[in-house]
Design an enzyme around this catalytic site. Sequence first.
Site, PDB file in Angstrom:
ATOM      1  NE  ARG A   8      -3.643   0.186   0.116  1.00  0.00           N
ATOM      2  CZ  ARG A   8      -4.075   0.722  -1.016  1.00  0.00           C
ATOM      3  NH1 ARG A   8      -3.834   0.131  -2.168  1.00  0.00           N
ATOM      4  NH2 ARG A   8      -4.755   1.856  -1.013  1.00  0.00           N
ATOM      5  CB  THR A  55       7.484   3.345   5.201  1.00  0.00           C
ATOM      6  OG1 THR A  55       7.302   1.958   4.891  1.00  0.00           O
ATOM      7  CG2 THR A  55       8.229   4.016   4.072  1.00  0.00           C
ATOM      8  CB  CYS A 108       0.211   6.766   9.376  1.00  0.00           C
ATOM      9  SG  CYS A 108      -0.696   5.442  10.213  1.00  0.00           S
ATOM     10  CB  THR A 109      -0.841   7.137  14.612  1.00  0.00           C
ATOM     11  OG1 THR A 109      -1.781   6.292  13.934  1.00  0.00           O
ATOM     12  CG2 THR A 109      -1.529   7.810  15.782  1.00  0.00           C
ATOM     13  CB  THR A 159      -3.644  -2.003   8.289  1.00  0.00           C
ATOM     14  OG1 THR A 159      -3.354  -2.915   9.354  1.00  0.00           O
ATOM     15  CG2 THR A 159      -3.836  -0.606   8.857  1.00  0.00           C
ATOM     16  CG  ASN A 160      -2.817  -5.504   3.313  1.00  0.00           C
ATOM     17  OD1 ASN A 160      -3.947  -5.942   3.097  1.00  0.00           O
ATOM     18  ND2 ASN A 160      -2.020  -5.087   2.351  1.00  0.00           N
ATOM     19  NE  ARG A 210      -3.054  -4.964  15.658  1.00  0.00           N
ATOM     20  CZ  ARG A 210      -2.132  -4.132  15.214  1.00  0.00           C
ATOM     21  NH1 ARG A 210      -1.481  -4.401  14.089  1.00  0.00           N
ATOM     22  NH2 ARG A 210      -1.822  -3.036  15.883  1.00  0.00           N
ATOM     23  N   GLY A 244       1.784   2.384  19.168  1.00  0.00           N
ATOM     24  CA  GLY A 244       3.068   2.841  19.700  1.00  0.00           C
ATOM     25  C   GLY A 244       3.291   4.324  19.477  1.00  0.00           C
TER      26      GLY A 244
END
Length: 480
Positions: free
Chosen positions: A138, A257, A288-289, A318-319, A333, A347
């Site tokens: 992604r 990433t 991202c967070t 998410t994946n 999950r 985290g």
Amino acid sequence: MTVNDDVFTDWKNREEIAESMIPIIGRLHREKDVTVLLHSRSLVNKSVVSILKTHRFARQIAGEELSVTETFPFLQALTALDLGPSQIDIGMLAATYRADSRGLSVEEFTAKAVIGATGENKLERRDGQDVVLYGFGRIGRLVARLLIEKASGNGLRLKAIVVRNGGGDDLVKRASLLRRDSIHGQFQGTIVVDEANNKIIANGNEITVIYSNDPSEVDYTEYGIKDAILIDNTGRWRDREGLSKHLRPGIAKVVLTAPGKGDVPNIVHGVNHDTIKPDEQIISCASCTTNAIVPPLKAMEDEYGVLRGHVETVHSFTNDQNLLDNYHKADRRGRSAPLNMVITETGAASAVAKALPDLKAKISGSSIRVPVPDVSIAILNLQLKRETNREEVLDYLRDVSLTSPLKRQIDFIDSPDAVSSDFIGSRHASIVDAGATKVDGDNAILYLWYDNEFGYSCQVVRVVRYISGVEYPTFPHPAV
């Protein structure tokens, strides 16, 4: 002529001006490596309607009128200057010109405002920087789109993608996934598959697809790659030892990433990217967070001071999760992602300390995954060091989104009907929702939207541009 006719005539006039802007913006980008912005939003490769909408949005958040009739003269003035590589914000030029009392013409004011990008002061265009993507999921595909989009201007050249061979038609399928995306839409351009040479050609950019099961198997110099920045978007290796495997012939630096572990620097562009040491070979772009909460957290700390805080993220699935109930090594999950809200850990709160080491406030955090495929929201609950009110906080954050060094990270919206899908494709790390903001004395609760795929990918590319030396300065400076 009726009032309606007047309004429509005005629209057609503005359309004509926007059409005239497009070739000028394109030439400045291709020939001089100048990116034209409007309140931190790039106008490169934008349509007529998109240019007009960007002006409209800038008018909304600035609280005063801004039209192409005001910005076009500044764009014209730029064409007469001996410009070097830079980013020039014509929205800021128009706004600062209004407040200027020197009686200068638009041409005189523009020349003074961008003097650091002209003549003897200008930067020289440098050779392109090779970039390699390790993984093509992604984030990898969105970063690829961004690199291809910017290839003509900022010197980043996507030379190769490293993946495991998926078998028959692997190259065709990967090209197809780059071409079409269920969330982010069609690729803007053309894609050709060269199976004989294992290449994907996207908008004229030749990208070699390298098949490998392990970083230690690849000699990148065999593919004409040198001193490249490798972007690992697999998340498989997150510490220095694991990521060092990528430092092979042809690779100079590695960017992860995902949150880095151990002594790997976690970088949030706009906040601590200037702490990267020139000789540092391995860095992380955090999560991202983390990218969504750290810029507004820094903004609030700078103005009000923060004693403590808690962040609750409502995150798209998410994946890493399962479509249907199945075994997963992490708690919860394994339950079906599109059918459930799933409480999980984040985290991001602990990662704040790495990006903002001077912040002494304790920040806790938790997360809930919800059944949407993209765009998340972080609810940042802060106890401040001084009392304030809602109007003051919103005025401050609106100004931060327009004029501060964080304007590319923090966006601002004041809409009564804003929902998550409105922010798909946002290039900012975080969008302050003014309507949801709550302030009571020394307590402030900020609702921060973020496109956890595309907005984060933009942050990754900004970091890559910085460490490659092609993140050019922005003009005008606030003090102009």
